[in-house]
Design a protein around this motif. Sequence first.
Motif, short mmCIF file in Angstrom:
data_model
loop_
_atom_site.label_atom_id
_atom_site.label_comp_id
_atom_site.label_asym_id
_atom_site.label_seq_id
_atom_site.Cartn_x
_atom_site.Cartn_y
_atom_site.Cartn_z
N SER A 83 -28.81 -79.11 -50.31
CA SER A 83 -27.74 -78.40 -49.61
C SER A 83 -26.41 -78.84 -50.20
N ALA A 84 -25.49 -77.89 -50.29
CA ALA A 84 -24.19 -78.21 -50.88
C ALA A 84 -23.11 -77.35 -50.24
N GLY A 85 -21.90 -77.82 -50.34
CA GLY A 85 -20.75 -77.08 -49.84
C GLY A 85 -20.35 -75.98 -50.80
N GLU A 86 -19.33 -75.20 -50.42
CA GLU A 86 -18.88 -74.09 -51.25
C GLU A 86 -18.33 -74.53 -52.60
N SER A 87 -17.77 -75.74 -52.65
CA SER A 87 -17.19 -76.23 -53.90
C SER A 87 -18.24 -76.81 -54.84
N GLY A 88 -19.50 -76.89 -54.39
CA GLY A 88 -20.57 -77.41 -55.24
C GLY A 88 -20.86 -78.88 -55.00
N GLY A 89 -20.16 -79.51 -54.07
CA GLY A 89 -20.42 -80.91 -53.74
C GLY A 89 -21.65 -81.02 -52.84
N LEU A 90 -22.54 -81.93 -53.17
CA LEU A 90 -23.77 -82.08 -52.40
C LEU A 90 -23.51 -82.79 -51.07
N TYR A 91 -24.30 -82.45 -50.07
CA TYR A 91 -24.30 -83.20 -48.81
C TYR A 91 -25.27 -84.35 -49.04
N GLY A 92 -24.79 -85.47 -49.52
CA GLY A 92 -25.64 -86.58 -49.94
C GLY A 92 -25.57 -86.65 -51.45
N SER A 93 -26.62 -87.17 -52.07
CA SER A 93 -26.64 -87.26 -53.53
C SER A 93 -28.07 -87.27 -54.02
N VAL A 94 -28.23 -87.13 -55.34
CA VAL A 94 -29.55 -87.19 -55.97
C VAL A 94 -29.65 -88.56 -56.64
N SER A 95 -30.68 -89.33 -56.26
CA SER A 95 -30.84 -90.69 -56.77
C SER A 95 -31.98 -90.76 -57.78
N GLY A 96 -32.18 -91.93 -58.33
CA GLY A 96 -33.27 -92.15 -59.27
C GLY A 96 -34.63 -91.86 -58.66
N ARG A 97 -34.80 -92.20 -57.40
CA ARG A 97 -36.08 -91.93 -56.70
C ARG A 97 -36.35 -90.43 -56.63
N ASP A 98 -35.31 -89.62 -56.33
CA ASP A 98 -35.46 -88.17 -56.26
C ASP A 98 -35.89 -87.60 -57.62
N ILE A 99 -35.27 -88.12 -58.68
CA ILE A 99 -35.58 -87.65 -60.02
C ILE A 99 -37.00 -88.04 -60.41
N ALA A 100 -37.41 -89.28 -60.07
CA ALA A 100 -38.78 -89.74 -60.36
C ALA A 100 -39.80 -88.86 -59.63
N ASP A 101 -39.52 -88.52 -58.37
CA ASP A 101 -40.43 -87.65 -57.60
C ASP A 101 -40.51 -86.26 -58.23
N ALA A 102 -39.38 -85.72 -58.67
CA ALA A 102 -39.37 -84.39 -59.30
C ALA A 102 -40.13 -84.43 -60.62
N CYS A 103 -39.99 -85.51 -61.38
CA CYS A 103 -40.72 -85.64 -62.65
C CYS A 103 -42.22 -85.73 -62.39
N LYS A 104 -42.61 -86.40 -61.32
CA LYS A 104 -44.02 -86.52 -60.96
C LYS A 104 -44.62 -85.13 -60.73
N GLY A 105 -43.85 -84.25 -60.10
CA GLY A 105 -44.28 -82.88 -59.88
C GLY A 105 -44.43 -82.09 -61.17
N SER A 106 -43.74 -82.53 -62.23
CA SER A 106 -43.82 -81.87 -63.54
C SER A 106 -44.81 -82.55 -64.48
N GLY A 107 -45.56 -83.53 -63.97
CA GLY A 107 -46.58 -84.16 -64.79
C GLY A 107 -46.16 -85.43 -65.51
N ILE A 139 -35.85 -91.35 -73.40
CA ILE A 139 -35.76 -89.89 -73.56
C ILE A 139 -34.70 -89.36 -72.60
N GLU A 140 -34.37 -88.08 -72.78
CA GLU A 140 -33.42 -87.43 -71.89
C GLU A 140 -34.15 -86.34 -71.12
N VAL A 141 -33.98 -86.35 -69.80
CA VAL A 141 -34.57 -85.34 -68.93
C VAL A 141 -33.42 -84.57 -68.30
N GLY A 142 -33.53 -83.25 -68.31
CA GLY A 142 -32.51 -82.42 -67.67
C GLY A 142 -32.79 -82.32 -66.18
N VAL A 143 -31.77 -82.52 -65.37
CA VAL A 143 -31.90 -82.41 -63.92
C VAL A 143 -31.04 -81.23 -63.48
#
Length: 190
Positions: A83-107, A139-143
Amino acid sequence: MIEVILMQRVEKLGQMGELVTVRPGYARNFLLPQGKAIRANKDNLARFERERVQLEAQNLKRREEAERVAERVHGLTVVIIRSAGESGGLYGSVSGRDIADACKGSGLTLERNQILLEQPIKLLGLTPVRVALHPEVVIEVGVNVARSVEEAEKQARGEDLRAADQAEEESLEAELAAELAELGAAADRD
């Protein structure tokens, strides 16, 4: 300051087998508990020299495995919906744990400490993030952080969402102005 022997490459510190001087807290809280280093004394120096060939062989094997994984997932981009505001600022943030979980979903199975995130992601959009598969293989992963899957697809194609939002807002304003004018004209006839 205390001296330690590095058991593996540590970024910005040194290579495996190097004798380095570090602050006691860094050694006690990070290097020693994680097995990245051992205290430098006569017994440990002798033990390291005896095991050096075996340790280097294990390191080489792990690095080759990491390089194979890096080739397999080259160009990986993960989508995180927030979720984010109109200006594109997130309500909260994306952390390393969130990225690791998303990568797990991608194999790609990662631990959150493998995500080399300078600071949490707090805006919508595409962000390149460094991931350490091995101390010597990064490596570099795009988020892709978006409000919806459709918005993520638009961002991936390179569309400017702010321009689309402004155009949509302007068309809504034009519709509203037309309706008000129509209502005003209807009121004048009555």
